[in-house]
Write a protein that holds these residues in place. Structure first.
Motif, short mmCIF file in Angstrom:
data_model
loop_
_atom_site.label_atom_id
_atom_site.label_comp_id
_atom_site.label_asym_id
_atom_site.label_seq_id
_atom_site.Cartn_x
_atom_site.Cartn_y
_atom_site.Cartn_z
N LEU A 120 0.83 -1.21 0.00
CA LEU A 120 0.00 0.00 0.00
C LEU A 120 0.87 1.26 0.00
CD1 LEU A 120 -2.80 -1.04 2.52
CD2 LEU A 120 -3.00 -0.79 0.04
N TYR A 121 1.93 1.26 0.81
CA TYR A 121 2.81 2.42 0.81
C TYR A 121 3.59 2.54 -0.49
CZ TYR A 121 1.90 3.88 5.57
OH TYR A 121 1.29 4.37 6.71
N GLY A 122 3.89 1.40 -1.10
CA GLY A 122 4.53 1.45 -2.41
C GLY A 122 3.64 2.11 -3.45
N TYR A 123 2.36 1.79 -3.39
CA TYR A 123 1.40 2.41 -4.30
C TYR A 123 1.30 3.91 -4.05
CZ TYR A 123 -3.26 3.91 -5.80
OH TYR A 123 -4.31 4.61 -6.33
N LEU A 124 1.21 4.30 -2.77
CA LEU A 124 1.13 5.72 -2.44
C LEU A 124 2.40 6.45 -2.88
CD1 LEU A 124 -0.50 5.62 1.12
CD2 LEU A 124 -1.58 6.31 -1.03
N TRP A 125 3.56 5.83 -2.66
CA TRP A 125 4.82 6.46 -3.08
C TRP A 125 4.85 6.66 -4.59
CZ3 TRP A 125 8.61 4.74 -6.42
CH2 TRP A 125 9.78 5.52 -6.46
N ARG A 126 4.39 5.66 -5.32
CA ARG A 126 4.43 5.77 -6.78
C ARG A 126 3.55 6.92 -7.27
NH1 ARG A 126 1.49 3.31 -10.93
NH2 ARG A 126 0.36 2.01 -9.44
N THR B 177 10.83 10.41 -0.44
CA THR B 177 11.04 8.98 -0.27
C THR B 177 11.45 8.66 1.17
OG1 THR B 177 11.67 8.71 -2.59
CG2 THR B 177 12.34 6.97 -1.06
N VAL B 178 12.31 9.50 1.74
CA VAL B 178 12.70 9.31 3.14
C VAL B 178 11.47 9.40 4.05
CG1 VAL B 178 13.96 10.34 5.06
CG2 VAL B 178 15.07 10.09 2.84
N VAL B 179 10.59 10.37 3.77
CA VAL B 179 9.37 10.51 4.56
C VAL B 179 8.51 9.26 4.47
CG1 VAL B 179 7.19 11.77 4.75
CG2 VAL B 179 9.33 13.02 4.43
N PHE B 180 8.41 8.68 3.26
CA PHE B 180 7.58 7.50 3.06
C PHE B 180 8.20 6.24 3.64
CE2 PHE B 180 4.73 9.85 0.45
CZ PHE B 180 3.57 9.09 0.41
N VAL B 181 9.47 6.28 3.98
CA VAL B 181 10.11 5.15 4.66
C VAL B 181 10.06 5.35 6.17
CG1 VAL B 181 12.27 3.93 5.04
CG2 VAL B 181 11.60 4.58 2.72
N VAL B 182 10.42 6.54 6.63
CA VAL B 182 10.49 6.81 8.06
C VAL B 182 9.09 6.86 8.68
CG1 VAL B 182 11.18 8.51 9.80
CG2 VAL B 182 12.69 8.01 7.87
N GLY B 183 8.12 7.43 7.95
CA GLY B 183 6.77 7.55 8.48
C GLY B 183 6.18 6.23 8.92
N PRO B 184 6.13 5.21 8.03
CA PRO B 184 5.58 3.91 8.46
C PRO B 184 6.37 3.26 9.58
CG PRO B 184 5.63 4.06 6.07
CD PRO B 184 6.37 5.26 6.59
N GLY C 153 4.42 9.23 15.05
CA GLY C 153 3.91 7.94 14.62
C GLY C 153 2.42 7.91 14.43
N PHE C 154 1.68 8.44 15.39
CA PHE C 154 0.22 8.36 15.31
C PHE C 154 -0.35 9.39 14.34
CE2 PHE C 154 0.45 6.20 19.58
CZ PHE C 154 0.03 4.97 19.09
N LEU C 155 0.30 10.53 14.18
CA LEU C 155 -0.18 11.47 13.16
C LEU C 155 0.04 10.89 11.77
CD1 LEU C 155 0.77 15.03 14.45
CD2 LEU C 155 -1.50 14.01 14.24
N TRP C 156 1.15 10.19 11.58
CA TRP C 156 1.36 9.54 10.28
C TRP C 156 0.30 8.45 10.05
CZ3 TRP C 156 3.91 10.46 5.95
CH2 TRP C 156 3.99 9.43 5.00
N MET C 157 -0.07 7.75 11.10
CA MET C 157 -1.13 6.74 10.97
C MET C 157 -2.43 7.37 10.48
SD MET C 157 -2.86 4.37 13.96
CE MET C 157 -1.38 3.42 14.28
N ALA C 158 -2.80 8.49 11.10
CA ALA C 158 -4.03 9.17 10.70
C ALA C 158 -3.93 9.68 9.26
CB ALA C 158 -4.34 10.31 11.65
N LEU C 159 -2.78 10.26 8.92
CA LEU C 159 -2.60 10.78 7.58
C LEU C 159 -2.69 9.65 6.55
CD1 LEU C 159 -1.93 13.24 5.80
CD2 LEU C 159 0.49 12.69 6.11
#
Length: 404
Positions: A16-22, A40-47, A73-79
């Motif tokens: 799912l994160y791969g799809y969002l990153w793409r 890309t760093v954000v999409f790796v560190v966030g999860p 962590g939890f704000l990234w979950m909500a986002l």
């Protein structure tokens, strides 16, 4: 089997994160430059932070670690929860956006690449030629999706941090004497003091309750997410709660994750009266409380017979019980009104759909036989400090006598 399930879940999350990153990163940038690298760093560190915060919370990690991980962590979950449907909605709208971009001439057409020749003239770069129409479409769709998700989470977080709003509900009770007509109970649940919501939030809740000038205050569980040692100072404002007939407390499931026995003693020290499967006879009606279901594993579960047995059936009875599912025992014991919380009203849409499947009532007033049930959405939040389409509340329940 547990390991296999965990691996499958991680694979699904990664996909799912791969799809969002793409869609949000690769398709909106032209090459591996600074913008793509940072995103890309954000999409790796966030999860990673999200999973770390979740495991720290459910694993009762040291409080300082939970507090460090909770916000990001939890704000990234909500986002993430709102990025996915926003991007999927963008897929539906992408053909329309593409036609509009073509019609108004935004961007340059996709270059044709004859076999064996470069896709742009020698000595030029894609940036020098300007964005292609496909890139324009991706940026418009992706930017709109990201903005919508961020705005949803931002507004939902603001709604939690500003504190709960007051709701007022009138509940007629057939057995309530005329002298008790208009009796006001301030109901607050699910404050969830913890690594995010601390002493300042507790003070806002207390001030809001006191401003309603209730006759009685009912705190119906899930006050804390942590030990007395870590959260005792955060709960200190509860000493300021003021009501003519005092403040009462029953445990929620999170108290049993946080040391229920210690918290019951701390609550008593703060001036509230715990009702541990107990009843008190007020001047005009009975007030009872039962422990939460989560206490059953340690022999501290709800005991309706102990709390309600032997009472005068001619008197009205109000029961404090954290979870709405306890309503069936309340009906069996001829309770007139049960006050509950636990559901958060779903907290994050579409969580209300899940909450509906596991709770008889998610929020508001309902009736089960001769027993009425009121469920508060709660004052705080668990996990993400965010609410979407489930605003926090403190409810003033005004009892009405049918004899008045």
């Amino acid at each position: 089997m547990v390991i296999v399930f965990a691996l499958l879940a991680l694979a699904l999350v990664a996909a799912l994160y791969g799809y969002l990153w793409r869609r949000l990163v690769r398709d909106t940038t032209t090459s591996w430059g600074r913008p793509r690298e940072i995103a890309t760093v954000v999409f790796v560190v966030g999860p990673v932070l999200m999973l770390a915060a979740l495991f720290a919370e459910v694993g009762h990690a040291p409080f300082v670690l939970r507090r460090t991980l909770a916000w990001p962590g939890f704000l990234w979950m909500a986002l993430s929860l709102y990025l996915l449907p926003a991007v999927v909605a963008g897929e539906v709208l992408r053909p329309l956006v593409s036609r509009l971009v073509d019609r108004f001439g935004f961007g340059r057409p996709e270059p044709e690449r004859p076999e064996g020749q470069p896709s742009q003239p020698a000595g030029t770069t894609p940036q020098a030629l300007g964005p292609t129409r496909r890139l324009v479409v991706s940026r418009m769709v992706g930017g709109t999706a990201a903005t919508a998700a961020a705005a949803t989470v931002g507004y939902g977080t603001y709604g939690v941090l500003r504190g709960p709003r007051v709701r007022r509900v009138t509940v007629p009770l057939a057995k309530l004497p005329r002298a008790a007509h208009g009796y006001r109970i301030a109901v607050v649940s699910d404050i969830h003091l913890g690594p995010i919501l601390g002493r300042g939030f507790a003070q806002r809740v207390v001030d809001t309750i006191n401003a309603t000038q209730p006759d009685l205050i009912a705190v119906v569980g899930d006050l804390v997410d942590g030990s007395v040692k870590d959260l005792g100072p955060a709960a200190a404002p509860l000493t300021q709660l003021s009501a003519r007939h005092g403040a009462y407390f029953v445990t929620g499931n999170h108290e049993y994750f946080s040391g229920a026995a210690q918290w019951v003693e701390e609550i008593r020290r703060l001036g509230l009266r715990p009702l541990e499967n107990a009843r008190t006879e007020l001047a005009r009606f009975d007030l009872a409380g039962v422990n939460d279901i989560a206490g059953e594993g340690t022999g501290q579960g709800p005991d309706f017979d102990r709390a309600l047995g032997g009472r005068d059936p001619a008197r009205a009875c109000v029961l404090l019980a954290h979870q709405p599912v306890q309503i069936h025992e309340a009906v069996r014991h001829h309770v007139d009104l049960q006050l509950s919380g636990h559901t958060h009203g779903g907290q994050l849409w579409p969580g209300n759909l899940i909450a509906t499947e596991v709770n008889p009532t998610v929020a508001g007033l309902d009736r089960y036989g001769d027993t009425q049930l009121y469920v508060s959405r709660g004052a705080g939040a668990w996990g993400p400090p965010t609410r979407v389409r489930a605003p926090s509340d403190i409810t003033v329940v005004e009892l009405a006598s049918k004899q008045a």
